[in-house]
Design an enzyme around this catalytic site. Structure first.
Site: not given
Ligand SMILES: CSC[C@H]1O[C@H](OP(=O)(O)O)[C@H](O)[C@@H]1O
Length: 365
Positions: A53-55, A90, A201, A242, A252-253
């Site tokens: 996960r993570g963009a 996603r 996270q 994201d 973002n989150k």
């Molecule tokens: C460097 S982008 C990280 C970004 O992605 C996370 O979302 P997820 O854990 O749901 O994929 C979160 O928004 C982070 O800031």
């Protein structure tokens, strides 16, 4: 980055030259497990269930998902199916579409016999590019940090939300890259880590990362950040994204917007680590145009942890029958963002600011 002295990226090509391997982030911080992906379905499931996960990492995983698809069946039909399957995994991180469109544009004109090797090569390039982009975000962010003065004592206090560290990318991270480089440069820095309900996270991933790198940090409840800012305990906020629009609206989150509001109310700089592939140049208004992922209510109603005997278990935390809503992202308007820290430099959160760094994206008059 290193884990107990061993260098790691988050995703890589296995020794057989076909299997893709990645750290299973659903098991951290209690277990460090590397998973094997052999099919495009494995890659799609890993993205959808947040094993990766993570963009930026989602983009890299999707690129390797296309390579796995071509290794199975390099036909036009598989190319189209793999693109659609991975794109649907996603909806919010624009890196997914960026990477999939990149691979499709590369592969479509090629003869099918050439597609497998080209796909793996491009996926590896995307990983190398991401690591370098994030390293440079760290350098530009370090420059910003050097200009900040602690409000209390000698140590700078940062606050971050969710995980935008090396686990969210291929290496270095976006929001945490400047933190790592400041720490490595000997700047006294401490990080308030939002736990980031419901997937935690921050508590599970950011705290783990920072601990492994020796960066002082304190995990806090998501709702504590405003209080800390009111009491002068936060020198700057820094988060990932994201999807960021061409006018600088930052998706973002969930919970990021609330931190930006508190930061503005308390005069705390609010930075966003922004790699090029996370900019969506096709849209301006983040509130209207960015799809916000709604994840399953069970992510809110159940929480997992480790018992004293070391067993990892999940428990229900809501009354039976209580509905739960679980939007996974929110949009912070550009007006609340102090600056965007990109691999090309630091700029205001505005179209003019972004175009000063990416002039090639200017719209034809
Ligand atoms: C460097 S982008 C990280 C970004 O992605 C996370 O979302 P997820 O854990 O749901 O994929 C979160 O928004 C982070 O800031």
């Amino acid at each position: 980055m290193k884990v107990d002295g061993t260098p790691y990226r988050t995703i890589w090509l296995g020794a057989d030259g076909r299997t893709v391997q990645a750290i299973d982030q659903t098991l951290l911080p209690h277990r460090f497990v590397v998973r094997d992906f052999r099919t495009v379905e494995d890659a799609e499931r890993a993205i959808r269930t947040m094993v990766v996960r993570g963009a930026p990492l989602i983009g890299a995983a999707a690129a390797y998902g296309m390579a796995l698809a071509m290794a199975t069946d390099p036909s036009d039909a598989m190319l189209a199916r793999a693109h659609a399957l991975l794109l649907a995994s996603r909806p919010t991180a624009v890196n997914l579409r960026w990477a999939l469109d990149d691979l499709r544009a590369l592969l479509a004109p090629l003869p099918s016999a050439a597609r497998r090797e080209a796909a793996y090569r491009r996926a590896a390039e995307i990983c190398d590019e991401d690591a370098e982009i994030c390293r440079r975000i760290g350098e530009h962010g370090l420059g910003e940090i050097r200009r900040l003065k602690p409000r209390q004592g000698e140590r700078l206090n940062a606050l971050t939300h969710c995980n935008a560290g090396w686990l969210a990318t291929v290496d270095w991270g976006t929001a945490l890259a400047p933190i790592y480089q400041a720490h490595d440069a000997g700047i006294p820095i401490h990080v308030w880590v939002d736990e980031t309900r419901p997937r935690n996270q921050g508590a599970s991933l950011t705290a783990w990362e920072l601990g492994k790198h020796g960066v002082p940090h304190t995990v806090i409840a998501d709702n504590a950040g405003g209080h800390l800012m009111q009491h002068g305990k936060v020198d700057f906020c820094i988060v990932g994204t994201d999807r960021t629009t061409r006018r600088g609206d930052v998706c973002n989150k969930i919970g990021t917007y609330l931190k930006a509001l508190a930061a503005r109310d308390n005069g705390v700089p609010f930075y966003v680590g922004l790699p090029y592939p996370t900019i969506d140049w096709t849209i301006e208004d983040g509130h209207r145009e960015i799809p916000i992922e709604e994840r399953h209510a069970a992510e809110l109603s159940r929480i997992s942890g480790r018992t004293e005997s070391g067993e990892v278990v999940a428990v229900d935390v809501l009354p039976e029958g209580s509905p739960a809503a679980n939007p996974a992202f929110d949009v912070t308007p550009a007006r609340l963002v102090t600056a965007l820290i990109t691999e090309r430099g630091v700029c205001p959160a505005s179209e003019a600011g972004l175009l000063s760094l990416y002039p090639e994206q200017a719209r034809a008059a």
